[in-house]
Scaffold this active site. Structure first.
Site, PDB file in Angstrom:
ATOM      1  N   ASP A  62      -4.644 -68.754  -9.476  1.00 41.84           N
ATOM      2  CA  ASP A  62      -6.025 -68.287  -9.630  1.00 41.84           C
ATOM      3  C   ASP A  62      -6.316 -67.138  -8.671  1.00 41.84           C
ATOM      4  O   ASP A  62      -5.722 -67.050  -7.592  1.00 41.84           O
ATOM      5  CB  ASP A  62      -6.982 -69.466  -9.362  1.00 41.84           C
ATOM      6  N   HIS A  86      -4.091 -59.063 -12.990  1.00 43.79           N
ATOM      7  CA  HIS A  86      -3.087 -59.846 -13.729  1.00 43.79           C
ATOM      8  C   HIS A  86      -1.705 -59.198 -13.598  1.00 43.79           C
ATOM      9  O   HIS A  86      -0.697 -59.893 -13.496  1.00 43.79           O
ATOM     10  CB  HIS A  86      -3.480 -59.961 -15.201  1.00 43.79           C
ATOM     11  N   LEU A 137      17.228 -73.378 -12.025  1.00 42.67           N
ATOM     12  CA  LEU A 137      15.765 -73.527 -11.964  1.00 42.67           C
ATOM     13  C   LEU A 137      15.193 -73.500 -13.386  1.00 42.67           C
ATOM     14  O   LEU A 137      15.555 -72.629 -14.178  1.00 42.67           O
ATOM     15  CB  LEU A 137      15.160 -72.377 -11.150  1.00 42.67           C
TER      16      LEU A 137
HETATM   17  C1  FPP Z   1      -6.317 -66.716 -13.220  1.00 42.58           C
HETATM   18  O1  FPP Z   1      -6.945 -65.704 -12.481  1.00 42.58           O
HETATM   19  C2  FPP Z   1      -5.124 -66.192 -13.882  1.00 42.58           C
HETATM   20  C3  FPP Z   1      -4.934 -66.137 -15.221  1.00 42.58           C
HETATM   21  C4  FPP Z   1      -5.917 -66.638 -16.188  1.00 42.58           C
HETATM   22  C5  FPP Z   1      -3.743 -65.518 -15.813  1.00 42.58           C
HETATM   23  C6  FPP Z   1      -2.454 -65.718 -15.079  1.00 42.58           C
HETATM   24  C7  FPP Z   1      -1.527 -64.659 -15.501  1.00 42.58           C
HETATM   25  C8  FPP Z   1      -0.661 -64.011 -14.707  1.00 42.58           C
HETATM   26  C9  FPP Z   1      -0.406 -64.362 -13.310  1.00 42.58           C
HETATM   27  C10 FPP Z   1       0.113 -62.842 -15.211  1.00 42.58           C
HETATM   28  C11 FPP Z   1       1.114 -63.054 -16.292  1.00 42.58           C
HETATM   29  C12 FPP Z   1       1.955 -64.236 -16.147  1.00 42.58           C
HETATM   30  C13 FPP Z   1       3.273 -64.289 -16.359  1.00 42.58           C
HETATM   31  C14 FPP Z   1       3.912 -65.612 -16.419  1.00 42.58           C
HETATM   32  C15 FPP Z   1       4.122 -63.109 -16.504  1.00 42.58           C
HETATM   33  P1  FPP Z   1      -8.445 -65.317 -12.860  1.00 42.58           P
HETATM   34  O2  FPP Z   1      -8.409 -64.163 -13.797  1.00 42.58           O
HETATM   35  O3  FPP Z   1      -9.159 -66.522 -13.367  1.00 42.58           O
HETATM   36  O4  FPP Z   1      -8.999 -64.878 -11.476  1.00 42.58           O
HETATM   37  P2  FPP Z   1     -10.529 -64.988 -10.998  1.00 42.58           P
HETATM   38  O5  FPP Z   1     -10.806 -66.453 -10.805  1.00 42.58           O
HETATM   39  O6  FPP Z   1     -10.496 -64.231  -9.715  1.00 42.58           O
HETATM   40  O7  FPP Z   1     -11.376 -64.338 -12.051  1.00 42.58           O
END
Ligand code: FPP
Length: 244
Positions: free
Chosen positions: A10, A27, A121
Protein backbone atom coordinates in the site's frame (compact mmCIF):
# COMPACT_ATOMS: atom_id res chain seq x y z
CA UNK A 1 13.47 -18.16 8.76
CA UNK A 2 9.86 -17.57 7.73
CA UNK A 3 8.69 -19.88 4.94
CA UNK A 4 5.99 -17.62 3.58
CA UNK A 5 5.77 -13.82 3.57
CA UNK A 6 2.60 -12.08 2.39
CA UNK A 7 2.54 -8.35 1.65
CA UNK A 8 -0.20 -5.76 1.22
CA UNK A 9 1.66 -3.26 -0.98
CA UNK A 10 0.00 0.00 0.00
CA UNK A 11 0.99 3.64 -0.48
CA UNK A 12 1.86 3.90 -4.19
CA UNK A 13 -0.71 6.63 -4.86
CA UNK A 14 0.24 8.76 -1.85
CA UNK A 15 3.96 8.34 -2.59
CA UNK A 16 3.38 9.82 -6.06
CA UNK A 17 1.01 12.57 -4.91
CA UNK A 18 3.47 13.68 -2.21
CA UNK A 19 5.92 14.27 -5.07
CA UNK A 20 3.41 16.11 -7.26
CA UNK A 21 3.29 13.17 -9.66
CA UNK A 22 0.44 11.17 -11.12
CA UNK A 23 -0.62 8.11 -9.06
CA UNK A 24 0.45 5.88 -11.96
CA UNK A 25 4.07 6.90 -11.35
CA UNK A 26 3.64 5.52 -7.84
CA UNK A 27 2.53 2.17 -9.25
CA UNK A 28 5.53 2.17 -11.60
CA UNK A 29 7.85 2.80 -8.67
CA UNK A 30 5.92 0.09 -6.79
CA UNK A 31 6.68 -2.39 -9.57
CA UNK A 32 10.40 -1.66 -9.05
CA UNK A 33 9.96 -2.47 -5.36
CA UNK A 34 8.36 -5.79 -6.34
CA UNK A 35 11.49 -6.64 -8.31
CA UNK A 36 13.77 -5.69 -5.37
CA UNK A 37 11.69 -7.69 -2.88
CA UNK A 38 11.73 -10.78 -5.07
CA UNK A 39 15.53 -10.55 -5.32
CA UNK A 40 15.80 -10.05 -1.55
CA UNK A 41 13.62 -13.10 -0.83
CA UNK A 42 15.75 -15.18 -3.21
CA UNK A 43 18.91 -13.99 -1.38
CA UNK A 44 17.36 -14.83 1.99
CA UNK A 45 16.19 -18.26 0.82
CA UNK A 46 12.51 -17.62 1.52
CA UNK A 47 10.43 -20.13 -0.47
CA UNK A 48 7.07 -18.29 -0.72
CA UNK A 49 6.24 -14.61 -1.33
CA UNK A 50 2.62 -13.58 -1.92
CA UNK A 51 1.72 -10.03 -3.00
CA UNK A 52 -1.66 -8.30 -2.96
CA UNK A 53 -1.38 -6.69 -6.41
CA UNK A 54 -5.03 -5.96 -7.24
CA UNK A 55 -8.10 -6.55 -5.09
CA UNK A 56 -11.65 -7.26 -6.23
CA UNK A 57 -12.50 -3.83 -4.82
CA UNK A 58 -9.75 -2.12 -6.89
CA UNK A 59 -11.98 -2.48 -10.00
CA UNK A 60 -13.91 0.49 -8.56
CA UNK A 61 -10.96 2.87 -9.05
CA UNK A 62 -11.08 5.44 -11.88
CA UNK A 63 -11.02 3.64 -15.21
CA UNK A 64 -7.76 5.26 -16.34
CA UNK A 65 -5.99 3.98 -13.20
CA UNK A 66 -7.36 0.45 -13.61
CA UNK A 67 -6.30 0.40 -17.27
CA UNK A 68 -2.84 1.75 -16.45
CA UNK A 69 -2.41 -0.88 -13.71
CA UNK A 70 -3.40 -3.67 -16.09
CA UNK A 71 -0.94 -2.38 -18.72
CA UNK A 72 1.79 -2.14 -16.08
CA UNK A 73 1.06 -5.65 -14.92
CA UNK A 74 1.22 -7.10 -18.45
CA UNK A 75 4.43 -5.28 -19.35
CA UNK A 76 6.14 -6.05 -16.02
CA UNK A 77 5.30 -9.74 -16.28
CA UNK A 78 6.53 -9.93 -19.87
CA UNK A 79 9.78 -8.08 -19.09
CA UNK A 80 10.50 -10.01 -15.91
CA UNK A 81 10.29 -13.59 -17.20
CA UNK A 82 14.04 -13.93 -18.07
CA UNK A 83 15.02 -12.49 -14.67
CA UNK A 84 12.54 -14.75 -12.87
CA UNK A 85 13.98 -17.80 -14.63
CA UNK A 86 17.54 -16.69 -13.86
CA UNK A 87 16.65 -16.30 -10.17
CA UNK A 88 14.72 -19.62 -10.06
CA UNK A 89 11.43 -17.91 -9.31
CA UNK A 90 8.15 -19.58 -10.19
CA UNK A 91 5.31 -17.17 -10.96
CA UNK A 92 1.90 -18.11 -9.64
CA UNK A 93 -1.40 -16.21 -9.54
CA UNK A 94 -4.50 -16.42 -7.37
CA UNK A 95 -7.83 -14.66 -7.60
CA UNK A 96 -10.73 -14.37 -10.00
CA UNK A 97 -8.33 -14.30 -12.96
CA UNK A 98 -11.20 -14.49 -15.48
CA UNK A 99 -11.87 -10.80 -14.67
CA UNK A 100 -8.48 -9.70 -16.07
CA UNK A 101 -8.21 -8.32 -19.63
CA UNK A 102 -7.42 -11.16 -22.01
CA UNK A 103 -3.95 -9.89 -22.94
CA UNK A 104 -3.02 -9.68 -19.27
CA UNK A 105 -4.33 -13.19 -18.60
CA UNK A 106 -2.36 -14.55 -21.54
CA UNK A 107 0.89 -12.90 -20.40
CA UNK A 108 0.31 -14.28 -16.93
CA UNK A 109 -0.45 -17.83 -18.08
CA UNK A 110 2.59 -17.82 -20.35
CA UNK A 111 4.89 -16.51 -17.59
CA UNK A 112 3.54 -19.09 -15.11
CA UNK A 113 4.09 -21.86 -17.66
CA UNK A 114 7.64 -20.70 -18.53
CA UNK A 115 8.73 -20.50 -14.88
CA UNK A 116 7.02 -23.66 -13.62
CA UNK A 117 10.19 -25.76 -13.30
CA UNK A 118 13.42 -25.51 -11.37
CA UNK A 119 12.44 -22.91 -8.78
CA UNK A 120 13.36 -22.03 -5.22
CA UNK A 121 10.88 -19.16 -4.69
CA UNK A 122 7.18 -19.20 -5.52
CA UNK A 123 5.99 -15.65 -6.21
CA UNK A 124 2.20 -15.50 -6.01
CA UNK A 125 0.38 -12.44 -7.36
CA UNK A 126 -3.11 -11.94 -5.95
CA UNK A 127 -5.13 -10.43 -8.79
CA UNK A 128 -8.81 -9.58 -8.69
CA UNK A 129 -8.56 -11.27 -5.33
CA UNK A 130 -10.57 -10.96 -2.14
CA UNK A 131 -10.53 -13.27 0.84
CA UNK A 132 -14.30 -13.39 1.16
CA UNK A 133 -14.87 -14.24 -2.49
CA UNK A 134 -12.23 -16.97 -2.18
CA UNK A 135 -14.14 -18.41 0.79
CA UNK A 136 -17.40 -18.17 -1.16
CA UNK A 137 -15.77 -20.06 -4.04
CA UNK A 138 -14.48 -22.71 -1.60
CA UNK A 139 -17.86 -23.16 0.07
CA UNK A 140 -19.58 -23.54 -3.29
CA UNK A 141 -17.05 -26.21 -4.29
CA UNK A 142 -17.56 -28.15 -1.06
CA UNK A 143 -21.35 -27.83 -1.27
CA UNK A 144 -21.21 -29.19 -4.83
CA UNK A 145 -18.99 -32.11 -3.75
CA UNK A 146 -21.41 -32.90 -0.90
CA UNK A 147 -24.36 -32.75 -3.32
CA UNK A 148 -22.52 -35.06 -5.75
CA UNK A 149 -21.79 -37.46 -2.90
CA UNK A 150 -17.99 -37.27 -3.38
CA UNK A 151 -17.58 -35.85 0.12
CA UNK A 152 -19.42 -36.40 3.38
CA UNK A 153 -20.27 -33.11 5.11
CA UNK A 154 -19.10 -34.61 8.41
CA UNK A 155 -15.64 -35.13 6.90
CA UNK A 156 -15.09 -31.45 6.06
CA UNK A 157 -12.28 -30.30 8.33
CA UNK A 158 -9.82 -27.40 8.31
CA UNK A 159 -7.51 -29.25 5.94
CA UNK A 160 -10.33 -29.87 3.46
CA UNK A 161 -11.10 -26.15 3.47
CA UNK A 162 -7.42 -25.19 2.98
CA UNK A 163 -7.18 -27.63 0.07
CA UNK A 164 -10.17 -26.01 -1.65
CA UNK A 165 -8.82 -22.45 -1.55
CA UNK A 166 -6.84 -20.76 -4.35
CA UNK A 167 -3.80 -21.23 -2.09
CA UNK A 168 -4.20 -25.03 -1.87
CA UNK A 169 -0.52 -25.66 -2.65
CA UNK A 170 0.92 -22.87 -0.48
CA UNK A 171 1.68 -23.03 3.25
CA UNK A 172 -0.06 -20.43 5.43
CA UNK A 173 1.90 -17.14 5.67
CA UNK A 174 4.16 -16.77 8.71
CA UNK A 175 4.38 -13.02 8.24
CA UNK A 176 1.89 -10.49 6.86
CA UNK A 177 3.29 -7.02 6.15
CA UNK A 178 1.26 -3.96 5.24
CA UNK A 179 3.11 -0.87 4.07
CA UNK A 180 1.65 2.65 3.78
CA UNK A 181 0.63 3.27 7.40
CA UNK A 182 -2.89 1.78 7.51
CA UNK A 183 -3.55 -0.99 10.00
CA UNK A 184 -6.09 -3.27 8.38
CA UNK A 185 -6.28 -6.53 6.46
CA UNK A 186 -8.48 -5.32 3.56
CA UNK A 187 -9.92 -8.75 2.70
CA UNK A 188 -6.52 -10.40 2.11
CA UNK A 189 -5.99 -14.14 2.80
CA UNK A 190 -8.59 -14.14 5.59
CA UNK A 191 -8.44 -17.89 6.29
CA UNK A 192 -4.71 -18.29 5.76
CA UNK A 193 -3.44 -15.57 8.15
CA UNK A 194 -5.06 -17.09 11.25
CA UNK A 195 -1.65 -17.45 12.93
CA UNK A 196 0.47 -15.04 10.89
CA UNK A 197 2.56 -12.44 12.68
CA UNK A 198 1.33 -9.01 11.58
CA UNK A 199 3.61 -6.07 10.77
CA UNK A 200 2.40 -2.58 9.83
CA UNK A 201 4.91 -0.04 8.63
CA UNK A 202 4.39 3.63 7.72
CA UNK A 203 6.88 3.25 4.84
CA UNK A 204 5.14 3.70 1.46
CA UNK A 205 5.54 0.68 -0.81
CA UNK A 206 7.83 2.42 -3.37
CA UNK A 207 10.25 3.24 -0.52
CA UNK A 208 10.17 -0.23 1.06
CA UNK A 209 13.55 -1.94 0.73
CA UNK A 210 15.60 -4.98 1.69
CA UNK A 211 16.70 -3.41 4.95
CA UNK A 212 13.06 -2.89 6.00
CA UNK A 213 12.29 -6.51 5.14
CA UNK A 214 15.29 -7.85 7.06
CA UNK A 215 14.34 -5.77 10.12
CA UNK A 216 10.83 -7.23 10.06
CA UNK A 217 12.21 -10.76 9.78
CA UNK A 218 14.47 -10.06 12.75
CA UNK A 219 11.49 -8.86 14.80
CA UNK A 220 9.55 -11.95 13.71
CA UNK A 221 12.40 -14.15 14.94
CA UNK A 222 12.19 -12.47 18.35
CA UNK A 223 8.46 -13.00 18.67
CA UNK A 224 7.15 -16.10 20.40
CA UNK A 225 4.58 -17.91 18.28
CA UNK A 226 2.46 -19.82 20.76
CA UNK A 227 -0.39 -21.14 18.58
CA UNK A 228 -2.67 -21.03 21.63
CA UNK A 229 -0.21 -22.76 24.02
CA UNK A 230 1.50 -21.24 27.05
CA UNK A 231 4.94 -19.72 26.90
CA UNK A 232 6.31 -22.49 29.16
CA UNK A 233 4.98 -25.19 26.81
CA UNK A 234 6.53 -23.52 23.78
CA UNK A 235 9.90 -23.17 25.48
CA UNK A 236 9.82 -26.82 26.64
CA UNK A 237 9.03 -27.93 23.09
CA UNK A 238 11.88 -25.97 21.54
CA UNK A 239 14.25 -27.35 24.21
CA UNK A 240 13.22 -30.94 23.38
CA UNK A 241 13.52 -30.15 19.69
CA UNK A 242 17.08 -28.85 20.22
CA UNK A 243 18.04 -31.96 22.21
CA UNK A 244 16.93 -34.36 19.43
C1 FPP B 1 -1.91 0.08 -3.43
O1 FPP B 1 -1.46 1.41 -3.40
C2 FPP B 1 -1.35 -0.61 -4.59
C3 FPP B 1 -2.07 -1.13 -5.61
C4 FPP B 1 -3.53 -1.09 -5.66
C5 FPP B 1 -1.42 -1.74 -6.79
C6 FPP B 1 -0.17 -2.52 -6.53
C7 FPP B 1 0.57 -2.60 -7.79
C8 FPP B 1 1.90 -2.53 -7.93
C9 FPP B 1 2.84 -2.48 -6.80
C10 FPP B 1 2.54 -2.46 -9.27
C11 FPP B 1 2.42 -3.63 -10.18
C12 FPP B 1 2.62 -4.93 -9.56
C13 FPP B 1 3.33 -5.94 -10.07
C14 FPP B 1 3.21 -7.26 -9.43
C15 FPP B 1 4.25 -5.80 -11.19
P1 FPP B 1 -2.55 2.57 -3.46
O2 FPP B 1 -2.69 3.00 -4.88
O3 FPP B 1 -3.81 2.12 -2.81
O4 FPP B 1 -1.85 3.68 -2.63
P2 FPP B 1 -2.59 4.82 -1.77
O5 FPP B 1 -3.21 4.11 -0.59
O6 FPP B 1 -1.46 5.69 -1.38
O7 FPP B 1 -3.59 5.49 -2.67
Amino acid sequence: MPQHIAIIMDGNGRWAQQRGMDRIMGHKAGAETVRRMVEECVRLGIPYLTLYAFSTENWNRPQYEVEALMRLLSSSIRQEVPKLKENHVRLNAIGHLEDLPQVCREELEEACRLTAHDFSLTLTLSLSYSGRSELKYCMRQLAQQAADGTINSQDIDEQTISKNLYTADLPDPDILIRTGGEQRISNFLLWQIAYAELFFTPVMWPDFNGQHLREIIQQYQNRERRFGKTSAQVQQESLSQAQK
